[in-house]
Motif scaffolding. Structure first.
Motif, mmCIF file in Angstrom:
data_model
loop_
_atom_site.group_PDB
_atom_site.id
_atom_site.type_symbol
_atom_site.label_atom_id
_atom_site.label_comp_id
_atom_site.label_asym_id
_atom_site.label_seq_id
_atom_site.Cartn_x
_atom_site.Cartn_y
_atom_site.Cartn_z
ATOM 1 N N ALA A 1 15.176 1.062 2.326
ATOM 2 C CA ALA A 1 14.004 1.104 1.448
ATOM 3 C C ALA A 1 14.017 0.029 0.358
ATOM 4 O O ALA A 1 13.128 0.015 -0.492
ATOM 5 C CB ALA A 1 13.897 2.480 0.800
ATOM 6 N N ASN A 2 14.997 -0.857 0.362
ATOM 7 C CA ASN A 2 15.089 -1.907 -0.644
ATOM 8 C C ASN A 2 14.043 -2.990 -0.351
ATOM 9 O O ASN A 2 14.131 -3.703 0.653
ATOM 10 C CB ASN A 2 16.489 -2.517 -0.650
ATOM 11 N N HIS A 3 13.048 -3.102 -1.235
ATOM 12 C CA HIS A 3 11.957 -4.051 -1.008
ATOM 13 C C HIS A 3 12.396 -5.509 -1.139
ATOM 14 O O HIS A 3 11.662 -6.401 -0.712
ATOM 15 C CB HIS A 3 10.789 -3.762 -1.968
ATOM 16 N N PHE A 4 13.554 -5.752 -1.708
ATOM 17 C CA PHE A 4 14.087 -7.108 -1.748
ATOM 18 C C PHE A 4 14.275 -7.648 -0.333
ATOM 19 O O PHE A 4 14.075 -8.849 -0.079
ATOM 20 C CB PHE A 4 15.420 -7.139 -2.497
ATOM 21 N N TRP A 5 14.656 -6.771 0.597
ATOM 22 C CA TRP A 5 14.786 -7.139 2.001
ATOM 23 C C TRP A 5 13.519 -6.823 2.794
ATOM 24 O O TRP A 5 13.172 -7.538 3.738
ATOM 25 C CB TRP A 5 15.973 -6.408 2.624
ATOM 26 N N MET B 1 0.823 -1.203 0.000
ATOM 27 C CA MET B 1 0.000 0.000 0.000
ATOM 28 C C MET B 1 0.859 1.255 0.000
ATOM 29 O O MET B 1 0.573 2.233 -0.691
ATOM 30 C CB MET B 1 -0.916 0.015 1.231
ATOM 31 N N GLN B 2 1.921 1.231 0.789
ATOM 32 C CA GLN B 2 2.769 2.411 0.912
ATOM 33 C C GLN B 2 3.536 2.709 -0.371
ATOM 34 O O GLN B 2 3.710 3.871 -0.738
ATOM 35 C CB GLN B 2 3.717 2.232 2.101
ATOM 36 N N VAL B 3 3.974 1.669 -1.069
ATOM 37 C CA VAL B 3 4.671 1.922 -2.326
ATOM 38 C C VAL B 3 3.691 2.270 -3.432
ATOM 39 O O VAL B 3 3.998 3.078 -4.322
ATOM 40 C CB VAL B 3 5.540 0.701 -2.722
ATOM 41 N N LEU B 4 2.474 1.716 -3.384
ATOM 42 C CA LEU B 4 1.478 2.005 -4.411
ATOM 43 C C LEU B 4 0.990 3.446 -4.321
ATOM 44 O O LEU B 4 0.853 4.128 -5.337
ATOM 45 C CB LEU B 4 0.290 1.049 -4.274
ATOM 46 N N THR B 5 0.728 3.907 -3.106
ATOM 47 C CA THR B 5 0.201 5.262 -2.920
ATOM 48 C C THR B 5 1.296 6.299 -2.702
ATOM 49 O O THR B 5 1.012 7.494 -2.639
ATOM 50 C CB THR B 5 -0.753 5.301 -1.713
ATOM 51 N N ARG C 1 11.809 -6.191 -6.402
ATOM 52 C CA ARG C 1 12.776 -5.256 -6.999
ATOM 53 C C ARG C 1 12.055 -4.192 -7.836
ATOM 54 O O ARG C 1 12.521 -3.046 -7.903
ATOM 55 C CB ARG C 1 13.781 -6.026 -7.852
ATOM 56 N N SER C 2 10.954 -4.549 -8.464
ATOM 57 C CA SER C 2 10.193 -3.562 -9.231
ATOM 58 C C SER C 2 9.616 -2.475 -8.326
ATOM 59 O O SER C 2 9.471 -1.327 -8.733
ATOM 60 C CB SER C 2 9.053 -4.242 -10.004
ATOM 61 N N PHE C 3 9.291 -2.830 -7.076
ATOM 62 C CA PHE C 3 8.746 -1.843 -6.150
ATOM 63 C C PHE C 3 9.757 -0.739 -5.846
ATOM 64 O O PHE C 3 9.372 0.400 -5.565
ATOM 65 C CB PHE C 3 8.321 -2.518 -4.843
ATOM 66 N N ASN C 4 11.055 -1.068 -5.913
ATOM 67 C CA ASN C 4 12.076 -0.039 -5.682
ATOM 68 C C ASN C 4 11.986 1.057 -6.738
ATOM 69 O O ASN C 4 12.185 2.239 -6.447
ATOM 70 C CB ASN C 4 13.469 -0.658 -5.698
ATOM 71 N N VAL C 5 11.678 0.670 -7.964
ATOM 72 C CA VAL C 5 11.532 1.647 -9.051
ATOM 73 C C VAL C 5 10.185 2.341 -8.966
ATOM 74 O O VAL C 5 10.075 3.550 -9.188
ATOM 75 C CB VAL C 5 11.697 0.960 -10.421
ATOM 76 N N MET C 6 9.129 1.582 -8.609
ATOM 77 C CA MET C 6 7.801 2.171 -8.513
ATOM 78 C C MET C 6 7.717 3.234 -7.435
ATOM 79 O O MET C 6 6.859 4.119 -7.491
ATOM 80 C CB MET C 6 6.779 1.070 -8.220
ATOM 81 N N ALA C 7 8.598 3.157 -6.435
ATOM 82 C CA ALA C 7 8.595 4.160 -5.370
ATOM 83 C C ALA C 7 9.060 5.523 -5.877
ATOM 84 O O ALA C 7 8.835 6.544 -5.224
ATOM 85 C CB ALA C 7 9.481 3.695 -4.211
#
Length: 335
Positions: A279-283, A83-87, A218-224
């Motif tokens: 902030a690395n979503h991989f971890w 939710m936090q990365v999406l919004t 890993r895609s979430f890191n870019v989406m942020a």
């Protein structure tokens, strides 16, 4: 953004330590309470079940509560991170889009109207349907008007829908005394009184949500980042958003179906994870899975001992923990 653990070795060690703490807390949850048991009694209850009161308590109460708490905690924490990365809103949680409120409203409306003639398996689909319809409505509102999709519009639409759904749910339960008694746990949040069969029915859907989150980590890191930057780096934004929303619906809807709308797990755990891992979503996603499970199981243990022999619903305990945490985050962002 900095983190407490800076090397891969430290981060793997932290994940291992979190997993070990989770195993310890699950064991404590099963063994200790108003009635306490030994590891030998646990082993015998599982492998040499004799129908005694002790074995029944372990197999039908303690083990389901511990495992369901772990599954729901992991799901809510991961959903909060998504939710936090999406919004792009650090204060977001599964409730910010009204997903939890929509799932609860669907269950209360359908079950009350049908006279409580639904099985748990049917309630699962009702909760998922409510979560999915809510997601579609909120996304449509967040994408309409000038400028198309905007995270601020999405957040406001979710907050408005959550308030609306909660109000309707409260009104229905106040007007129907029976629904107040039968469906109280849907609005308070509790992992007690469930069965392993109910967990088994939900786990496949939760597992899909966890899998999507891990694969797209890993895609979430870019989406942020900014949408234009994400597009420039070759990300299929709408596909990732769609899969992210699917995961949120599965995780939040499944959690509500099992335990009701337990709040603040999805807010606290991702922030703790960012402090520890960055902030690395991989971890961050794996930590949310184990850390969320750990936090909810620990909260359930606290709920069990505060007013023993009575048990406080774990949703009350997480709210008592989460409200000060939310105030702290809000104050820090204002500074």
């Amino acid at each position: 953004m900095g983190s407490l653990f800076t090397t891969r070795r430290m981060k793997w060690g932290a994940l291992a330590a979190t997993t070990l703490l989770l195993v310890v807390c699950v064991s404590i949850s099963i063994l200790f309470g108003y009635h306490s048991f030994s590891l030998r009694q646990l082993w015998e209850a599982w492998y040499r079940f004799d129908g005694s009161n002790e074995h029944l308590l372990i197999r039908t109460v303690r083990i389901p509560a511990a495992l369901i708490g772990a599954a729901v905690g992991a799901s809510l924490a991961v959903a909060g991170a998504l939710m936090q990365v999406l919004t792009k809103n650090p204060l977001a949680s599964p409730s910010v889009l009204g997903i939890n409120a929509g799932a609860v409203l669907a269950v209360v409306v359908v079950v009350t109207a049908a006279g409580f003639q639904f099985s748990f398996g049917q309630m699962i689909w009702i909760a998922f349907a409510g979560a999915a319809v809510t997601a579609v409505c909120v996304i449509s509102l967040g994408s309409s008007g000038r400028g198309g999709f905007r995270t601020v519009k999405l957040t406001l639409a979710g907050a408005a829908f959550a308030a609306f759904a909660s109000s309707i749910t409260s009104g229905i339960m106040l007007l129907n005394d029976r629904s107040m008694d039968e469906l109280l746990f849907w609005t308070v949040g509790s992992v007690s009184g469930r069965k392993l069969e109910q967990l088994a029915a939900i786990v496949p859907y939760l597992a899909i949500g966890w899998f999507i989150a891990l694969v797209l980590s890993r895609s979430f890191n870019v989406m942020a980042m900014d949408d234009d930057i994400a597009k420039g780096l070759g990300q299929r934004i709408w596909l990732i958003r769609g899969l992210t929303l699917l995961a949120i619906v599965l995780l939040a809807g499944g959690s509500v179906a099992l335990a009701g709308p337990i709040a603040f797990i999805g807010l606290m755990v991702p922030h703790i994870g960012r402090f520890l891992f960055g902030a690395n979503h991989f971890w961050l996603i794996p930590f949310c899975m184990f850390g969320g499970a750990l936090l909810l199981v620990a909260a359930d243990i606290v709920s069990r001992f505060v007013l023993m022999p009575k048990t406080i619903p774990v949703g009350v305990t997480t709210a008592l923990l989460g409200v000060p945490f939310l105030i702290y985050l809000a104050r820090r962002r204002m500074e």
